[in-house]
Design a protein around this motif. Structure first.
Motif: not given
Length: 227
Positions: A104, A132, A158-162
Motif C-alpha cells: 500500500d 495515487d 483504480y487506487t483501491d486495490g483492484r
C-alpha cells in the motif's frame, strides 16, 4: 510530487537512470478521444507466466524482478527506477498487462515499456501509472527521462486495490495509453522505432523492506499492429 534521482546499482544488477522531472505537479486531463484507431494484428505473445519465457530475472537486497507464482513480480525499496525487459525486439506493437499492487505504498510508480533500445535499454518509451491515480507517457534519453505527456490524474486508474489493466500502443510515431479499457492519452514521437518491451517500477524516495514498491504483472499479451 518529488523527483527520482539516479542511484547506480551495485554490481550492475539493475539499469537505472536519472528521472529529472519525472514527477511534476499533477493536473486534470483534458483529451477524451484518441487521435488514431490502431487495429490488432498477429498475437506475438500470450504469457500467463507459468514458465520463465525470456523475461529478465535480477535480485539484490533492495530490488527484485522475476517470474514467481505465475506472475512477473517486481519490488523496490530505493529511490531508483528499474525495469525488466522481454528480450525480443519488435517494431510496431500493442501490449497489454494486468497489474496488481502488492503493497500500500502510495508513492509506487509502475507501468509498461516499448522500444527499449538494444544499445542502451534505458532509452525508449515509458507508460507509467502512480498508486495515487496519475499517469504519464515519457521517453528515456541517455541519463534522463523526459515527459511526452506530463503527470495527470485520471479516473480510469483504480487506487483501491483492484487490478489495473494497462494497454499501450506503439505504432509508427503514434503512442497511446489505455487503462481498464478506457482511453487515457496519446502523443506522437519518432525518436525510437524498434526495441524491447517490458515492465517498469520506481519510487520517488527510499522506503523500508516492510513497505516497498511491489507490483505483479500478469496476462501479458503483445500483438503486431494490423493493416
Amino acid at each position: 510530487m518529488p523527483n527520482i534521482p539516479t542511484l547506480k546499482p551495485r554490481m550492475q544488477l539493475f539499469l537505472s537512470l536519472l528521472l529529472g522531472a519525472l514527477l511534476s505537479a499533477c493536473v486534470p486531463i483534458g483529451q477524451s478521444a484518441p487521435q488514431q484507431t490502431i487495429p490488432l494484428g498477429e498475437l506475438l505473445l500470450d504469457d500467463t507466466f507459468t514458465l520463465q519465457k525470456g523475461w529478465e530475472a535480477r535480485e539484490s537486497d533492495w530490488a527484485y524482478m522475476d517470474v514467481i507464482n505465475e506472475g512477473y513480480r517486481m519490488w523496490l525499496t530505493r529511490n531508483v527506477y528499474i525495469y525488466g525487459l522481454y528480450r525480443e525486439s519488435f517494431t510496431d506493437t500493442v501490449m497489454e498487462a494486468s497489474t496488481l499492487l502488492m503493497s500500500d505504498n502510495p508513492k509506487t510508480i509502475y507501468g509498461l515499456r516499448c522500444r527499449a533500445s538494444e544499445g542502451n535499454p534505458a532509452n525508449g518509451y515509458y507508460f507509467m501509472l502512480s498508486a495515487d491515480g496519475a499517469f504519464s507517457i515519457r521517453y528515456g534519453a541517455g541519463n534522463a527521462i523526459e515527459p511526452l505527456v506530463k503527470w495527470q490524474n485520471h479516473s480510469a486508474i483504480y487506487t483501491d486495490g483492484r487490478i489495473n489493466t494497462i494497454r499501450i500502443i506503439c505504432a509508427g510515431d503514434y503512442l497511446a495509453l489505455y487503462v481498464n479499457n478506457q482511453f487515457v492519452a496519446d502523443v506522437t514521437d519518432d525518436r525510437y522505432s524498434r526495441g524491447f518491451f517490458g515492465a517498469a517500477l520506481a519510487l520517488p524516495e527510499a522506503t523500508t523492506l516492510d513497505n516497498p514498491a511491489d507490483v505483479v504483472f500478469d496476462n501479458v499479451r503483445v500483438w503486431a499492429v494490423g493493416d
